[in-house]
Design a protein around this motif. Structure first.
Motif, PDB file in Angstrom:
ATOM      1  N   VAL A   1       0.842  -1.201   0.000  1.00 61.50           N
ATOM      2  CA  VAL A   1       0.000   0.000   0.000  1.00 61.50           C
ATOM      3  C   VAL A   1       0.874   1.247   0.000  1.00 61.50           C
ATOM      4  O   VAL A   1       0.651   2.192  -0.770  1.00 61.50           O
TER       5      VAL A   1
ATOM      6  N   GLN B   1      -9.181  -7.584   0.889  1.00 58.87           N
ATOM      7  CA  GLN B   1      -9.762  -6.300   0.538  1.00 58.87           C
ATOM      8  C   GLN B   1      -9.924  -5.423   1.773  1.00 58.87           C
ATOM      9  O   GLN B   1      -9.587  -4.236   1.760  1.00 58.87           O
ATOM     10  N   GLU B   2     -10.391  -5.996   2.867  1.00 61.01           N
ATOM     11  CA  GLU B   2     -10.603  -5.209   4.085  1.00 61.01           C
ATOM     12  C   GLU B   2      -9.280  -4.778   4.703  1.00 61.01           C
ATOM     13  O   GLU B   2      -9.161  -3.660   5.223  1.00 61.01           O
TER      14      GLU B   2
ATOM     15  N   THR C   1      -6.285  -4.273   3.198  1.00 61.12           N
ATOM     16  CA  THR C   1      -5.500  -3.320   2.401  1.00 61.12           C
ATOM     17  C   THR C   1      -6.298  -2.110   1.942  1.00 61.12           C
ATOM     18  O   THR C   1      -5.719  -1.054   1.679  1.00 61.12           O
ATOM     19  N   GLY C   2      -7.608  -2.266   1.804  1.00 63.18           N
ATOM     20  CA  GLY C   2      -8.419  -1.186   1.252  1.00 63.18           C
ATOM     21  C   GLY C   2      -8.235  -1.027  -0.251  1.00 63.18           C
ATOM     22  O   GLY C   2      -8.740  -0.068  -0.842  1.00 63.18           O
TER      23      GLY C   2
END
Length: 350
Positions: free
Chosen positions: A146, A207-208, A210-211
């Motif tokens: 990220v 997904q949750e 790393t966003g």
């Protein structure tokens, strides 16, 4: 690589050049007798092109939108690990060539250089990931991903075990470092192998955590795509691992339409496997893909001629695509629709 352009001459490999032989074994290794690898390229040719005429093609625009981001072209450089085996500059050379040509880099988590070093050259990129059994190992890496500027994660799901590639294992194994540059605390690379228990819950977790949008790489069935999207993935990469895992699988060109029809514009679809020409790219997008990933031609080019050869293959491939846009009377990518294609007689149902 493109049959008609950009094909570099292979460096002669001496009888004692074990490292060159290892790189070739890795790059050219396929599962079984190579039927899937051959079938990938042949399948695109089974779609004939029906061009429009009397269209203004003074200017063509190869830009595409992927995950809400405008990309200069539909070409994504497919991920492959350990590019330093092919060329000392490895992923740095590939990233530099891709960026200068307008292609988007998808970087393997098994890269020869730290992701931060490569991302400084590539700019925003897609991060490939093998999800190991010990999820705690991958959490620090994902935070770095990220921070490095990745705009998506492509988690590979079609290798719960390694396909039959005897030449690959025999050739490359002596030169595979025990530690990974991206996981310096891991002493045994086998710990990083893809888990056999990856499920939809892991897609949700990624997904949750790393966003970032998650792409699931290695999907060939519409029913699997539905499960992937329900788990929160933003899209899929239609892939059979370039024919390097299970021999005999469906060519990606044949799998593509079922998957595109399943997602029905609600998710991103990228396809790889056998993309060799600009008209292959045109066919893939006309069938509904948002972008294509190119792997083996660029890996072969890197081994044969480093950054210069990768740059040439990409430049020629993009020029070929621009020409295809003009000659089909479709100056922008959104104008590429299925009515441009006709299955060849041999591929039509009897």
């Amino acid at each position: 690589m493109p049959e008609s352009s950009g094909q570099s001459q292979r460096r002669p490999i001496g009888a004692g050049d074990a490292r060159s032989r290892a790189a070739s074994a890795y790059i050219d290794g396929v599962a079984g007798d190579g039927a899937t690898a051959r079938g990938n390229a042949a399948a695109w040719q089974r779609y004939s092109i029906r061009p429009h005429v009397l269209r203004d093609v003074t200017v063509v625009d190869p830009r595409v939108t992927v995950l809400g981001r405008t990309l200069p072209s539909p070409i994504i450089v497919a991920p492959w690990a350990g590019q330093g085996h092919a060329d000392p500059r490895g992923e740095l050379a590939t990233a530099r060539a891709a960026t200068s040509c307008g292609a988007t880099l998808c970087l393997s988590s098994g890269s020869s250089y730290p992701i931060e070093t490569v991302a400084a050259i590539s700019g925003p990129y897609i991060q490939q990931l093998y999800l190991p059994t010990n999820r705690n190992i991958v959490a620090p890496f994902l935070r770095r991903v990220v921070a490095a500027g990745a705009f998506a994660i492509a988690v590979t799901v079609d290798n719960p075990t390694t396909g039959t590639r005897a030449s690959f294992r025999a050739g490359l194994a002596p030169y595979t470092p025990l530690r990974s540059v991206n996981f310096p605390s891991v002493r045994d690379r086998r710990t990083l192998a893809a888990a056999t228990d990856v499920t939809a819950r892991d897609i949700t977790w990624l997904q949750e955590f790393t966003g970032l949008p998650i792409l699931v790489k290695g999907v060939l069935r519409g029913d699997d795509v539905a499960q992937v999207i329900d788990a929160g993935a933003a899209g899929v990469i239609v892939s059979n691992h370039g024919g390097r895992q299970l021999d005999g699988t469906i060519p990606t060109a044949e799998a593509l339409t079922d998957i595109v029809d399943t997602v029905s514009d609600t998710a991103t679809v990228i396809v790889d496997g056998g993309i060799r020409t600009g008209t292959d790219i045109l066919r893939a997008i006309a069938l509904g893909a948002d972008a294509v990933a190119v792997g083996h031609p660029l890996a072969r080019a890197l081994a044969d001629g480093g950054e210069t050869a990768v740059h040439k293959v990409l430049t020629d491939l993009l020029a070929d695509f621009d020409t295809a846009l003009a000659l089909t009377g479709t100056p922008t990518v959104p104008e590429l629709t299925r009515d441009l294609l006709s299955p060849s007689p041999s591929s039509r149902p009897q």
